[in-house]
Design an enzyme around this catalytic site. Structure first.
Site, mmCIF file in Angstrom:
data_model
loop_
_atom_site.group_PDB
_atom_site.id
_atom_site.type_symbol
_atom_site.label_atom_id
_atom_site.label_comp_id
_atom_site.label_asym_id
_atom_site.label_seq_id
_atom_site.Cartn_x
_atom_site.Cartn_y
_atom_site.Cartn_z
ATOM 1 N N HIS A 15 0.820 -1.223 0.000
ATOM 2 C CA HIS A 15 0.000 0.000 0.000
ATOM 3 C C HIS A 15 0.849 1.265 0.000
ATOM 4 O O HIS A 15 0.344 2.339 -0.285
ATOM 5 C CB HIS A 15 -1.060 -0.015 1.116
ATOM 6 C CG HIS A 15 -0.583 0.260 2.502
ATOM 7 N ND1 HIS A 15 -0.276 -0.735 3.403
ATOM 8 C CD2 HIS A 15 -0.392 1.415 3.169
ATOM 9 C CE1 HIS A 15 0.074 -0.202 4.561
ATOM 10 N NE2 HIS A 15 0.014 1.106 4.442
ATOM 11 N N ASP A 53 1.106 -7.678 2.112
ATOM 12 C CA ASP A 53 1.241 -6.234 1.910
ATOM 13 C C ASP A 53 2.715 -5.814 1.767
ATOM 14 O O ASP A 53 3.280 -5.195 2.666
ATOM 15 C CB ASP A 53 0.560 -5.505 3.078
ATOM 16 C CG ASP A 53 0.258 -4.057 2.746
ATOM 17 O OD1 ASP A 53 0.843 -3.534 1.779
ATOM 18 O OD2 ASP A 53 -0.553 -3.441 3.465
ATOM 19 N N SER A 97 3.960 2.285 8.281
ATOM 20 C CA SER A 97 3.702 1.293 7.234
ATOM 21 C C SER A 97 4.978 0.986 6.475
ATOM 22 O O SER A 97 5.660 1.900 6.008
ATOM 23 C CB SER A 97 2.660 1.823 6.255
ATOM 24 O OG SER A 97 1.406 1.726 6.843
HETATM 25 N N1 ARG Z 1 -4.548 0.278 7.345
HETATM 26 C C1 ARG Z 1 -3.262 0.280 6.700
HETATM 27 C C2 ARG Z 1 -2.428 1.448 7.171
HETATM 28 O O1 ARG Z 1 -2.915 2.507 7.431
HETATM 29 C C3 ARG Z 1 -3.375 0.362 5.224
HETATM 30 C C4 ARG Z 1 -3.938 -0.831 4.616
HETATM 31 C C5 ARG Z 1 -4.193 -0.645 3.159
HETATM 32 N N2 ARG Z 1 -5.178 -1.598 2.741
HETATM 33 C C6 ARG Z 1 -6.444 -1.300 2.403
HETATM 34 N N3 ARG Z 1 -7.293 -2.259 2.209
HETATM 35 N N4 ARG Z 1 -6.839 -0.060 2.272
HETATM 36 O O2 ARG Z 1 -1.216 1.369 7.218
#
Ligand code: ARG
Length: 719
Positions: A84, A219, A654
């Protein structure tokens, strides 16, 4: 006596430095924190964690793009980060013919890597800038202090960066403006995409599983940093060579068990652990529900178009993902803040602070002042969200509002013709960028809904003068929705979409053309109304609460013998390290969540052709054949795809490396769990978990699924 005891205990909880809680500045780890790390399992020496003179783990940690973390994993500048985090670059490298986002991509050798417009930053050095900044600020308050701060900050940054485009610096405020550090970075601008799994792996589970455990998302994505032949950062050039890093992380495929040590380095973007009860209440009552409602609406219209066409999906995917991410976050955060009664907890802490502050003129009125600041601002808070997330949530409105500066220029008789033509060139360039990302159908529906929702939700006394009166007058066909008619008119007649009108305007720039443009008029009505009625109130509120916050923290430190250096400052996108353990948890009564997920778990969620739970056929074949290579966990007899730790992280982390006790990479942090989504404001030591993709799954996806074993061969594997 008892009362004082209770009060102190309460305030002490605010400074508690539990092993799990805390995002520590790695260059300021005190002996106490280091000892605690060792107690939890760390096997490294302090200078291996962070050193000024020799290479250490910190040299392998990078700021990736605008708001993520990445890590260097080979002696040829190879980067691991989240899928992401690479999403925008992957989407940009894709077309409907070569749809790397959908199908995945692996460069068969370095010459096939794809250049991007990303940059990465390495931390070069840190200095305590407190004396310099605080003496420049003196006793000033509010707006004057903010002005002085930006001035002194600008001077400090200019002094270290000068005109070097490969250097960057920030002066970061710690403890709400009680301490300041200067961070200097080396910026590398030739970053190439090496590979990524198909989206069905990299975003497996989509928004349904986002912010949740158990989780089966692969991811990750892989990039490479290049430098010029002289070993310096440079823009893209075919002659550039892979970076020779100061340090890179070894990768462990040995596996781990519940309770093992885990440590995460990275760039957490922001927390507000010293938020007041007033701030919590405003968020749960007004700002977060408003944001969620408006994003819900925008997402619905975007999704409807993305579903229909692969081209639209590619065009909107990245923007959609980021809107959806914090849509679900703020919904979850609100639920958890209410569940934990964070408002009530904060009130108790504030009551004990007030007890201590009684008779101390510098501190005794802080919370009365907070109360009156919030009382004055609260009536406008919804309007602010409506502008940011509603009206400006229409890409056309956001773009048309950029014409306000063109209007200002055209109405200034002293502006030179040359400057006007430059401004027109810039406007044409940004129009092109706007059109490349624009989906008219969803945007038109967003505009109609945002304008309608604003009408119903924002206090009438704050509406733009005359705007709704005109709208109801002009679009008064009683069989039709006036907001939809209005939006249709805007989209049909603005020069934003009309090349001939745009050319006529830029050939002969004139105010009349702007005044006749329905998109410009709508954007202008909302913006001018907002900047004249809401912006000044917001500035007063922000300046006052910033003064109060600084004072509150100063008071807390005075009240508590703990020194600033033995607790951690709120996250602010500066490098931090967090330590804890791999650990299962009980999300609710009678339910236990294990600490890992497996390939079998991925396969069991598979739904053929689903938007979020589909899988590549090759995945299913490999899974059926149990073709796990060296990546399976011996005890579990399956490939572990993800695991959870107690580490304290937040957005910005992330892509962060998850390290074992010896500093080997075991995974990449990519999310937080739903049950503790209040983590920006309050850390729950029982429920908080960081969700990580297991590096063995990353390698399985690269080698087995992607057929790119040569990338695995670049790593230093620990087995
Ligand atoms: N919640 C994750 C973060 O903020 C991002 C995940 C991205 N995936 C998604 N399905 N939007 O780091």
């Amino acid at each position: 006596m008892k009362k004082i005891f209770i009060s102190l205990a309460l305030v002490l909880t605010l400074f508690r430095s539990y092993a799990d809680e805390g995002m520590w500045l790695p260059m300021l780890l005190g002996q106490q924190v280091y000892n605690d790390m060792v107690k939890r399992g760390l096997k490294l020496k302090p200078e291996q964690l962070y050193s000024i003179n020799r290479s250490s783990i910190k040299d392998a940690i990078i700021i990736f793009g605008g708001g993520c973390t990445g890590e260097i994993v080979s002696d040829q500048g190879l980067i691991f980060t989240n899928h992401h985090c690479g999403y925008g670059a992957i989407a940009a490298a894709s077309s409907t013919q070569n749809n790397y986002l959908q199908d995945g991509f692996w460069a068969s050798d370095k010459s096939k890597e794809i250049s991007s417009n990303l940059s990465v930053k390495f931390l070069n050095r840190i200095e305590d800038a407190s004396t310099k900044v605080l003496s420049a600020l003196g006793e000033s308050q509010g707006a004057e202090r903010a002005q002085k701060y930006s001035k002194v900050m600008g001077e400090i940054i200019k002094e270290v960066v000068g005109s070097d485009e490969y250097k960057d610096a920030v002066v970061a405020s710690m403890f709400k403006g009680n301490q300041f550090f200067l961070f200097v970075y080396d910026v590398y601008k030739d970053i190439r995409l090496v590979g990524n799994p198909p989206e069905s792996i990299g975003k497996f589970g989509g928004d349904t599983d986002n912010w949740e455990w158990p989780r089966h998302t692969g991811d990750f994505s892989v990039f490479r940093v290049y430098m010029n032949k002289e070993g310096k950062p440079a823009k893209y050039s075919a002659d550039n060579v892979p970076l020779k890093p100061k340090y890179y992380l070894p990768v462990s495929i040995k596996g781990f068990k519940d309770g093992d040590y885990s440590m995460i380095y990275g760039y957490p973007g922001g927390t507000n652990r010293y938020e007041t009860s007033f701030g919590v209440k405003l968020a749960t009552d007004i700002t977060s529900p408003t944001l969620v409602k408006l994003r819900d609406m925008r997402l619905k219209f975007m999704f409807a178009e993305m579903k229909k066409s692969a081209a639209v999906k590619l065009q909107l995917a990245s923007n959609y993902a980021s809107i959806a991410n914090y849509w679900k976050f703020f919904d979850g955060e609100t639920k958890q803040l209410l569940k934990f009664d964070t408002y009530g907890q904060k009130q108790k802490v504030e009551a004990s602070f007030n007890d201590w502050a009684k008779g101390k003129p510098a501190y005794e009125n802080i919370f009365n002042d907070y109360a009156s600041s919030y009382a004055s601002w609260t009536p406008y808070a919804k309007h602010r969200q409506y502008i940011n997330e509603g009206i400006m949530g229409s890409p056309l409105m956001a773009y048309a509002s950029s014409w306000l500066s063109v209007e200002a220029m055209l109405s200034n008789p002293n502006v030179k013709a040359d400057d006007i033509s430059k401004a027109m060139e810039a406007a044409t360039k940004s129009r092109k960028a706007f059109l490349a990302d624009e989906n008219k159908k969803s945007d038109q529906s967003i505009l109609a809904s945002a304008v309608a929702m604003f009408y119903g939700d924002v206090d009438k006394s704050q509406h733009p003068k005359g705007f709704y009166e005109d709208l109801f007058k002009n679009y008064n066909d009683i069989d039709q929705n006036p907001y939809k008619l209005f939006a249709a008119d805007v989209f049909a007649n603005t020069m934003a979409f009309d090349d001939a009108k745009w050319k006529a305007f830029t050939d002969k720039p004139n105010i009349e053309a702007l005044k006749n443009d329905p998109a410009f008029n709508a954007a202008k009505s909302f913006i001018v109304n907002y900047t004249s009625t809401v912006t000044p109130k917001y500035a007063v509120f922000m300046n006052k609460t910033s003064d109060l916050g600084r004072l509150y923290l100063k008071g807390l430190f005075e009240m508590n013998p703990t020194k600033m250096n033995s607790t951690y400052p709120d996250a602010n996108f500066t490098m931090r390290v967090s330590y804890g353990n791999i650990k299962s948890y009980n999300p609710k009564d009678a339910v236990k969540y294990d600490f890992y997920c497996t390939l079998s778990g991925v396969a069991s969620k598979y739904v053929k052709g689903d938007y979020e739970f589909d899988l590549p056929s090759k995945f299913l074949d490999l899974y059926k054949a149990k073709d796990f290579g060296p990546y399976a966990d011996k005890k579990i007899g399956d490939v572990v795809v993800s695991f959870i730790t107690t580490n304290d992280i937040t957005g910005g982390n992330s892509g962060s490396p998850v390290l074992d006790a010896n500093g080997n990479l075991i995974g990449l942090a990519f999310d937080g769990n739903y049950e503790a989504l209040s983590h920006k404001i309050t850390f729950d030591s029982k429920l908080n978990r960081t969700i990580c993709v297991d590096v063995r799954y990353v390698l399985w996806c690269i080698d087995k699924l992607g057929g790119a074993k040569h990338i695995v061969d670049e790593l230093k594997l620990v087995q």
